[in-house]
Design a protein around this motif. Structure first.
Motif, PDB file in Angstrom:
ATOM      1  N   UNK A 110      15.001   6.561 -36.109  1.00  0.00           N
ATOM      2  CA  UNK A 110      15.269   5.530 -37.168  1.00  0.00           C
ATOM      3  C   UNK A 110      14.913   3.822 -36.883  1.00  0.00           C
ATOM      4  N   UNK A 111      14.745   3.779 -35.417  1.00  0.00           N
ATOM      5  CA  UNK A 111      14.746   2.465 -34.936  1.00  0.00           C
ATOM      6  C   UNK A 111      13.576   2.325 -33.753  1.00  0.00           C
ATOM      7  N   UNK A 112      13.104   1.258 -33.755  1.00  0.00           N
ATOM      8  CA  UNK A 112      11.945   0.850 -32.600  1.00  0.00           C
ATOM      9  C   UNK A 112      12.563  -0.269 -31.716  1.00  0.00           C
ATOM     10  N   UNK A 113      13.029   0.214 -30.492  1.00  0.00           N
ATOM     11  CA  UNK A 113      13.497  -0.839 -29.578  1.00  0.00           C
ATOM     12  C   UNK A 113      12.614  -1.915 -29.387  1.00  0.00           C
ATOM     13  N   UNK A 114      12.986  -3.080 -28.762  1.00  0.00           N
ATOM     14  CA  UNK A 114      12.131  -4.178 -28.476  1.00  0.00           C
ATOM     15  C   UNK A 114      10.965  -3.525 -27.432  1.00  0.00           C
ATOM     16  N   UNK A 115       9.642  -3.689 -28.202  1.00  0.00           N
ATOM     17  CA  UNK A 115       8.636  -2.963 -27.341  1.00  0.00           C
ATOM     18  C   UNK A 115       7.531  -4.081 -27.052  1.00  0.00           C
ATOM     19  N   UNK A 116       7.132  -4.110 -25.847  1.00  0.00           N
ATOM     20  CA  UNK A 116       6.036  -4.907 -25.502  1.00  0.00           C
ATOM     21  C   UNK A 116       4.408  -4.292 -25.701  1.00  0.00           C
ATOM     22  N   UNK A 117       3.842  -5.157 -26.478  1.00  0.00           N
ATOM     23  CA  UNK A 117       2.267  -4.656 -26.724  1.00  0.00           C
ATOM     24  C   UNK A 117       1.450  -5.559 -26.095  1.00  0.00           C
ATOM     25  N   UNK A 118       0.541  -5.008 -25.235  1.00  0.00           N
ATOM     26  CA  UNK A 118      -0.545  -5.621 -24.435  1.00  0.00           C
ATOM     27  C   UNK A 118      -1.942  -5.872 -25.157  1.00  0.00           C
ATOM     28  N   UNK A 119      -2.311  -6.856 -24.996  1.00  0.00           N
ATOM     29  CA  UNK A 119      -3.752  -7.320 -25.549  1.00  0.00           C
ATOM     30  C   UNK A 119      -4.677  -6.036 -24.998  1.00  0.00           C
ATOM     31  N   UNK A 120      -5.614  -5.432 -26.011  1.00  0.00           N
ATOM     32  CA  UNK A 120      -6.287  -4.321 -25.547  1.00  0.00           C
ATOM     33  C   UNK A 120      -7.407  -4.912 -24.342  1.00  0.00           C
ATOM     34  N   UNK A 121      -7.432  -4.266 -23.509  1.00  0.00           N
ATOM     35  CA  UNK A 121      -8.330  -4.431 -22.354  1.00  0.00           C
ATOM     36  C   UNK A 121      -9.568  -3.796 -22.660  1.00  0.00           C
ATOM     37  N   UNK A 122     -10.215  -4.518 -23.732  1.00  0.00           N
ATOM     38  CA  UNK A 122     -11.496  -4.029 -24.032  1.00  0.00           C
ATOM     39  C   UNK A 122     -12.651  -5.149 -24.372  1.00  0.00           C
ATOM     40  N   UNK A 123     -13.855  -5.017 -23.768  1.00  0.00           N
ATOM     41  CA  UNK A 123     -14.881  -5.791 -23.661  1.00  0.00           C
ATOM     42  C   UNK A 123     -15.651  -5.711 -24.989  1.00  0.00           C
ATOM     43  N   UNK A 124     -15.129  -6.578 -25.932  1.00  0.00           N
ATOM     44  CA  UNK A 124     -16.045  -6.246 -27.414  1.00  0.00           C
ATOM     45  C   UNK A 124     -17.515  -6.552 -27.331  1.00  0.00           C
ATOM     46  N   UNK A 125     -17.835  -6.987 -26.504  1.00  0.00           N
ATOM     47  CA  UNK A 125     -19.276  -7.441 -26.401  1.00  0.00           C
ATOM     48  C   UNK A 125     -20.112  -6.073 -25.700  1.00  0.00           C
ATOM     49  N   UNK A 126     -19.107  -5.173 -24.791  1.00  0.00           N
ATOM     50  CA  UNK A 126     -19.854  -4.288 -24.287  1.00  0.00           C
ATOM     51  C   UNK A 126     -19.473  -2.819 -25.072  1.00  0.00           C
ATOM     52  N   UNK A 127     -18.193  -2.871 -25.198  1.00  0.00           N
ATOM     53  CA  UNK A 127     -17.730  -1.504 -25.713  1.00  0.00           C
ATOM     54  C   UNK A 127     -17.304  -1.686 -27.378  1.00  0.00           C
ATOM     55  N   UNK A 128     -17.729  -2.711 -27.911  1.00  0.00           N
ATOM     56  CA  UNK A 128     -17.851  -3.259 -29.509  1.00  0.00           C
ATOM     57  C   UNK A 128     -16.405  -3.167 -30.301  1.00  0.00           C
ATOM     58  N   UNK A 129     -16.547  -3.592 -31.232  1.00  0.00           N
ATOM     59  CA  UNK A 129     -15.311  -4.018 -31.967  1.00  0.00           C
ATOM     60  C   UNK A 129     -14.557  -3.069 -32.544  1.00  0.00           C
ATOM     61  N   UNK A 130     -15.418  -1.885 -32.843  1.00  0.00           N
ATOM     62  CA  UNK A 130     -14.522  -0.603 -33.196  1.00  0.00           C
ATOM     63  C   UNK A 130     -13.478   0.002 -32.177  1.00  0.00           C
ATOM     64  N   UNK A 131     -13.776  -0.048 -31.048  1.00  0.00           N
ATOM     65  CA  UNK A 131     -12.834   0.309 -30.068  1.00  0.00           C
ATOM     66  C   UNK A 131     -11.721  -0.644 -29.937  1.00  0.00           C
ATOM     67  N   UNK A 132     -11.934  -1.946 -30.184  1.00  0.00           N
ATOM     68  CA  UNK A 132     -10.718  -2.841 -30.283  1.00  0.00           C
ATOM     69  C   UNK A 132     -10.042  -2.574 -31.298  1.00  0.00           C
ATOM     70  N   UNK A 133     -10.392  -2.436 -32.554  1.00  0.00           N
ATOM     71  CA  UNK A 133      -9.671  -2.000 -33.744  1.00  0.00           C
ATOM     72  C   UNK A 133      -8.893  -0.527 -33.460  1.00  0.00           C
ATOM     73  N   UNK A 134      -9.551   0.333 -32.903  1.00  0.00           N
ATOM     74  CA  UNK A 134      -8.900   1.675 -32.731  1.00  0.00           C
ATOM     75  C   UNK A 134      -7.678   1.579 -31.825  1.00  0.00           C
TER      76      UNK A 134
END
Length: 332
Positions: A110-134
């Motif tokens: 029923x609850x989510x504790x304080x959770x740190x979410x890190x910016x995706x380590x994805x090179x959009x130019x190389x891997x594409x925007x879809x991987x970023x969104x996924x």
């Protein structure tokens, strides 16, 4: 002789108490000795708890740099609210050795504790925007399933996944922050509150690239209008995330129609409920977005279509020729 100033927490820590607490912390910022008294606290809700935690982190760091003395008083694991904050990682979040660290608690059904979410380590130019969104979608769904009470496909799961994904997208595409924090709670009556914050550059500085805002309050009101974005004057090559300026608009409308939202950044806090929009004074480094769903849509896709269609019409009437991005329309 020094006088020890005291900042008392309220009985209930929620978004309504934030302006007063922020003001008291700012007023004591440069005092030689200050005590934060947690003893009165009996109830803690996600938006108030997470936003105050970030404010205290910044306040404590500022005072340490200036060799000022800060104390915590009245923390007791025997008190339910304090025990809850200990388990969520709140006290470690603000720099105290009490309870679990951020990321250590597993949460519950029923609850989510304080959770740190890190910016995706994805090179959009190389891997594409879809991987970023996924990557962001996967993180959002992981949290949403807890708040929905199940990972089985449902309208609540779709609603919370969409909501969390869009706010996290906004953080990493605009704030220049490398991480954000999220927490949430579901109650027995089915109501859900979610809070997400970053400690980045803030909304006013974000919008200053393409829009002029005289105050932080103006910036917040502008940010929840359709078609307003940092990238409004970018060409297609510069606009690598395909921003259209509908993210915070859609989220604010969705939350206000089914509950409420609170958006804080700089020296202002914007509260929205149904058609009401109220701005109050605040003081926050970065940006936080809190939302409470008193109910969830029977068909989230249909609701989003209606919100986006109304927004596109409003934008056109304001002379903004833009349509919501395809990503803003996707519900999975």
């Amino acid at each position: 002789m020094f006088i020890i100033m005291i900042v008392k927490l309220p009985v209930t820590l929620d978004r309504d108490r934030l302006p007063r607490l922020f003001g008291e912390l700012d007023a004591t910022r440069d005092q030689q000795e200050v005590t934060v008294d947690f003893a009165p606290l009996r109830f803690s809700l996600p938006t108030g708890m997470l936003a105050l935690g970030s404010k205290l982190r910044e306040w404590v760091a500022y005072r340490k740099q200036r060799n000022l003395f800060s104390y915590a008083l009245g923390i007791s694991g025997a008190r339910q609210a304090h025990s809850y904050l200990m388990h969520l990682g709140f006290f470690h979040f603000i720099g105290l050795e009490a309870g679990l660290d951020v990321g250590e608690a597993r949460g519950s059904r029923s609850y989510v504790p304080i959770t740190r979410i890190v910016r995706p380590d994805i090179d959009i130019g190389r891997q594409g925007l879809e991987d970023w969104y996924t990557a962001i979608e996967t993180e959002a769904r992981r949290v949403a399933g807890i708040l929905a009470g199940s990972f089985d496909d449902s309208q609540p799961l779709r609603t919370y996944t969409y909501s969390i994904r869009e706010v996290i997208r906004n953080v990493f595409e605009h704030s220049q922050a490398a991480e954000c924090y999220i927490c949430g709670q579901r109650w027995n009556n089915g109501q859900v509150e979610i809070a997400i914050l970053d400690e980045g550059i803030g909304i006013a500085r974000t919008l200053s690239e393409s829009h002029g805002a005289a105050t932080d309050a103006d910036a917040l009101l502008m940010a929840v209008r359709p078609g307003v974005s940092r990238t409004s004057n970018y060409d297609r090559e510069q606009n690598i995330y395909d921003n259209s300026g509908f993210g915070l608009y859609v989220m604010s409308e969705l939350a206000a129609n089914f509950g409420w939202f609170a958006l804080g950044s700089g020296d202002a806090l914007l509260f929205g409920y149904q058609q009401q929009r109220t701005v109050s004074d605040a003081s926050f480094r970065g940006t936080f977005f809190g939302m409470k769903f008193l109910s969830t849509p029977a068909n989230i896709r249909s609701v989003l279509d209606d919100i986006i269609a109304a927004g596109e019409e409003d934008a056109q009437q304001a002379g903004i020729r833009v349509r919501a991005s395809g990503r803003s329309r996707i519900v999975q």
